[in-house]
Design a protein around this motif. Structure first.
Motif, PDB file in Angstrom:
ATOM      1  N   TYR A 176       0.842  -1.190   0.000  1.00 56.78           N
ATOM      2  CA  TYR A 176       0.000   0.000   0.000  1.00 56.78           C
ATOM      3  C   TYR A 176       0.879   1.243   0.000  1.00 56.78           C
ATOM      4  N   ASP A 274      -0.154   6.204  -8.511  1.00 52.79           N
ATOM      5  CA  ASP A 274      -0.404   5.202  -9.538  1.00 52.79           C
ATOM      6  C   ASP A 274       0.883   4.782 -10.234  1.00 52.79           C
ATOM      7  N   GLN A 278       2.678   1.152 -10.244  1.00 54.02           N
ATOM      8  CA  GLN A 278       3.062   0.454 -11.470  1.00 54.02           C
ATOM      9  C   GLN A 278       4.479  -0.102 -11.379  1.00 54.02           C
ATOM     10  N   LYS A 281       4.411  -3.163  -9.065  1.00 54.96           N
ATOM     11  CA  LYS A 281       3.783  -4.301  -9.750  1.00 54.96           C
ATOM     12  C   LYS A 281       4.708  -4.860 -10.819  1.00 54.96           C
ATOM     13  N   ARG A 288      -0.999  -7.562  -5.639  1.00 53.70           N
ATOM     14  CA  ARG A 288      -1.910  -6.649  -4.935  1.00 53.70           C
ATOM     15  C   ARG A 288      -1.148  -5.407  -4.462  1.00 53.70           C
ATOM     16  N   ARG A 290      -1.804  -1.238  -3.997  1.00 55.40           N
ATOM     17  CA  ARG A 290      -2.829  -0.189  -4.003  1.00 55.40           C
ATOM     18  C   ARG A 290      -2.181   1.132  -3.638  1.00 55.40           C
ATOM     19  N   SER A 291      -2.698   2.209  -4.204  1.00 52.23           N
ATOM     20  CA  SER A 291      -2.233   3.520  -3.765  1.00 52.23           C
ATOM     21  C   SER A 291      -3.415   4.451  -3.576  1.00 52.23           C
ATOM     22  N   ASP A 292      -3.328   5.256  -2.542  1.00 58.75           N
ATOM     23  CA  ASP A 292      -4.311   6.318  -2.321  1.00 58.75           C
ATOM     24  C   ASP A 292      -3.565   7.635  -2.203  1.00 58.75           C
TER      25      ASP A 292
ATOM     26  N   THR B 265      -0.664   0.763 -17.764  1.00 61.78           N
ATOM     27  CA  THR B 265      -2.082   0.499 -17.592  1.00 61.78           C
ATOM     28  C   THR B 265      -2.563   1.413 -16.475  1.00 61.78           C
ATOM     29  N   LEU B 266      -3.592   2.158 -16.767  1.00 63.31           N
ATOM     30  CA  LEU B 266      -4.038   3.160 -15.793  1.00 63.31           C
ATOM     31  C   LEU B 266      -5.100   2.611 -14.846  1.00 63.31           C
ATOM     32  N   GLY B 268      -4.622   1.964 -11.756  1.00 69.53           N
ATOM     33  CA  GLY B 268      -4.393   2.427 -10.396  1.00 69.53           C
ATOM     34  C   GLY B 268      -5.596   3.194  -9.923  1.00 69.53           C
ATOM     35  N   THR B 269      -5.721   3.351  -8.615  1.00 72.65           N
ATOM     36  CA  THR B 269      -6.971   3.860  -8.064  1.00 72.65           C
ATOM     37  C   THR B 269      -7.265   5.311  -8.400  1.00 72.65           C
ATOM     38  N   GLY B 270      -6.263   6.112  -8.753  1.00 68.03           N
ATOM     39  CA  GLY B 270      -6.510   7.523  -9.014  1.00 68.03           C
ATOM     40  C   GLY B 270      -7.001   7.817 -10.421  1.00 68.03           C
ATOM     41  N   THR B 293      -9.460  10.294  -4.875  1.00 67.60           N
ATOM     42  CA  THR B 293     -10.079   8.983  -4.834  1.00 67.60           C
ATOM     43  C   THR B 293     -10.002   8.518  -3.387  1.00 67.60           C
ATOM     44  N   PHE B 294     -11.156   8.325  -2.768  1.00 66.11           N
ATOM     45  CA  PHE B 294     -11.167   8.073  -1.324  1.00 66.11           C
ATOM     46  C   PHE B 294     -10.505   6.750  -0.955  1.00 66.11           C
ATOM     47  N   GLY B 295     -10.544   5.796  -1.878  1.00 65.08           N
ATOM     48  CA  GLY B 295      -9.817   4.548  -1.726  1.00 65.08           C
ATOM     49  C   GLY B 295     -10.057   3.839  -0.397  1.00 65.08           C
ATOM     50  N   TYR B 296      -8.969   3.384   0.190  1.00 64.89           N
ATOM     51  CA  TYR B 296      -9.076   2.546   1.371  1.00 64.89           C
ATOM     52  C   TYR B 296      -9.360   3.337   2.632  1.00 64.89           C
ATOM     53  N   LEU B 297      -9.171   4.663   2.582  1.00 66.33           N
ATOM     54  CA  LEU B 297      -9.432   5.487   3.757  1.00 66.33           C
ATOM     55  C   LEU B 297     -10.864   5.299   4.246  1.00 66.33           C
TER      56      LEU B 297
END
Lengths: 406, 406
Positions: A176, A274, A278, A281, A288, A290-292, B265-266, B268-270, B293-297
């Motif tokens: 993360y 993102d 990348q 990954k 798995r 993830r980024s926020d 590949t885009l 990603g969460t944003g 992007t509120f994501g996991y928060l």
């Protein structure tokens, strides 16, 4: 002293969770002094100062002011306009026309510079004006301040976010990346360290703009943690730069070589996270990831506030008025740490704060440049305030297997 | 009835802020019954069930359990593995080997399906087993439930986030896009509507996966609001789709036609927020456009929890045990609204919940498909719990201009 006239207050730069505490501290304190004929608030910072867009805060109820004090973001609204000397000269003409004798500007180091220039205009014109800058910034980057109002609450948000993220990533594994605000100073990103309670808690890695960021080193760090724990939680400052001082976002984009037909610019807020995801990954083969990007949530989230930060923001405003009224002084209010944990407020010369940036000192960053030290945790913990919840893990013993006996 | 044997509990799917309340509700209630020989917890959901990775929760202190109940994310850890019939058959063999007679699985509609299959295995083998699914999901998409534990707290996070964002965007103008979780059901995105207090408060637009998303319509909506207010706050569900049911993220990427050399590949969460922001900037010519992007928060943030949600999650676990022990029943626990605001818990057949998805009913979505109705606000408000702070704006009168007289 009793220089009679109006008080004018403005709020500059980005909002914080407690900037209205400072506003209300100034308004309520100023309304006590008989020489104050009115208390005005300028709408949208220097834009309101230029255009005479004022609210008469003498006619605002104490009750609503107390509610506004608890509300995040700038109640007088704000602006990103950075005034030049000519702009400041126009502001001075407005102050004079309205018989403003006390000018309070709540903001960061750019705002301090505006106060400095307006104050010089007044001196040159032999117009009697008390001009005071009152600090605020979630970046915590004002010199001569132990810390700044707004930082503690934003730091609390970051700590609470990473506490949850650490538990989430513990439950579902993977890597993360949380991208935190802070273009030059890493204080806010560093606050993520308070999320670590149990020995294997994240954030396991913290990257700050005060140190050069090397993507290969980063990938090596992540791999090492992931191989050991099966997960890796990383706090990354949005401002990280490479050896040449180029933002990592720009250098990663260059590597990827997008043919954008002139349309695609990846300057949107999610891009750095993102792109780093990348890299992880693609080069570490971890599925798995993830980024926020915490973005605007971290500075205005309703109800995530440090009581210490609230109190100090309020007092900084009150003290600003007291120093202007009782001691007839100009300057910038600073917060100084006097104990663990206590502070007092001092006034320094405007030019000592204006336009300067404070960075994380070396003693707060670990040798490997990928985490913080205990000295930083000691520094930051009181600022987050009271009532910070402590998460708990199960500690029950494991059951002996029957079918798949070990 | 007093079927003697062990209790086994597992947690499935994505974490929530209150899933541990349900776990602790089950553990503490089960420990009261003399026919329960042990209370086990499976580590990592169905993976732990398959591999016999159990904790003996009979040997966990009540004090620590109460602390765990207040901690977000799945204390027993989780998994995204979706077991097939063979996998469930193996799980049944494990349950039998350990003399498990009461099986509780806390999760969404996939988890309900796992309980259903394991329960059928037991029946076929004539093994006496009580199998109960206890609901949880921030998506609020389980059928026959008025709402699900976990939703209220995540909805509170979204409401608090948009309250702050609305104030932030009011201070600095521009367009803000907040991307909220919810692949098929828009309940979580819709909760942003609770952020509206004053008449011109955002979110001004809300886009849900229950309605087709048209980018031109979206741009027209944004332009209309922005022209009127100088700002526009938008809540967007990550799951929005175009007329053909293709996710908007995919269709926007196609339009932009990136030459990625096979690398970029885009996903990603944003990405969705950034791409929509690009559309607004490029086609409406608005310069200040931000997206988060509120994501996991939004599902694990420490300390942002609805007390109503906490209480219901706890009770759902308690009632699950009571129904299994006193009434000798299998099934899925459901929450049913009985008043404004009161609920009770009922047990329905596993196959009535398993694998089905509830969407926002038409009466909760406005005619223009870009906001919610008052009926939805009436539905959702109690779920967010007590103590939700109400923001306040200044209401002081404007001052008459002197130099720039109107």
């Amino acid at each position: 002293m009793s220089l009679a006239g109006k008080v004018l207050i403005a709020q500059g730069g980005g909002p914080t969770a407690v900037i209205n505490q400072t506003l209300v501290g100034i308004v309520l304190e100023a309304r006590k002094f008989p020489q104050v004929t009115k208390v005005y608030g300028a709408i949208k910072g220097v834009e309101g100062l230029l255009n005479e867009d004022f609210l008469d805060l003498t006619q605002e109820t104490t009750h609503n002011l107390e509610q506004v004090a608890l509300t995040p973001s700038s109640a007088l609204l704000s602006t990103r306009v950075k005034p030049d000397s000519k702009y400041c000269h126009e502001i001075f003409k407005v102050l004079k026309a309205h018989d403003v004798r006390y000018f309070f500007y709540i903001g960061g180091n750019d705002s301090a510079d505006t106060v400095r220039i307006v104050n010089e205009e007044a001196k040159m014109a032999k117009y009697d004006l008390r001009a005071i800058h009152v600090p605020k910034t979630i970046d915590n980057d004002l010199v001569l301040n132990d810390h700044t109002p707004g930082y503690g609450s934003a730091a609390r948000f970051v700590a609470q976010a990473f506490t949850g993220i650490n538990l989430d990533t513990r439950a579902l594994s993977g890597v993360y990346l949380g991208i935190v605000m802070g273009r030059n100073a890493g204080f806010l990103t560093a606050a993520s360290a308070i999320a670590q309670k149990y020995p294997d808690d994240g954030p396991h890695l913290i990257y700050l703009p005060e140190r050069k960021f090397n993507t290969d080193k980063f990938l090596g760090d992540v791999k090492r943690i992931y191989d050991r724990l099966g997960r890796c939680v990383v706090a990354v400052s949005e401002g990280i730069k490479d050896d040449s001082g180029i933002p990592i976002l720009a250098s990663l984009l260059k590597d990827i070589d997008i043919d954008s037909h002139g349309n695609l610019t990846l300057s949107g807020t999610g891009a750095l996270g993102d792109l780093l995801a990348q890299e992880v990954k693609g080069k570490l083969g971890i599925s798995r990831v993830r980024s926020d990007t915490f973005g605007y949530l971290q500075r205005s989230f309703l109800g995530c506030v440090s009581d210490v930060d609230q109190q100090e923001a309020r007092e900084a405003g009150e003290r600003a008025v007291q120093m202007a009224m009782w001691q007839d002084l100009d300057g910038s209010v600073t917060i100084n740490r006097t104990g663990f944990y206590s502070v007092d407020y001092r006034l320094v010369k405007l030019e000592e704060v204006a336009g300067k940036t404070k960075l994380m000192p070396d003693e707060y960053i670990n040798e490997d440049s990928n985490h913080v030290t205990d000295a930083f945790k000691y520094y930051v913990r009181p600022l987050l305030g009271s009532g910070l919840q402590s998460p708990a893990l199960l500690r029950a013993p494991k059951v002996t297997k029957i079918l798949r006996g070990e």
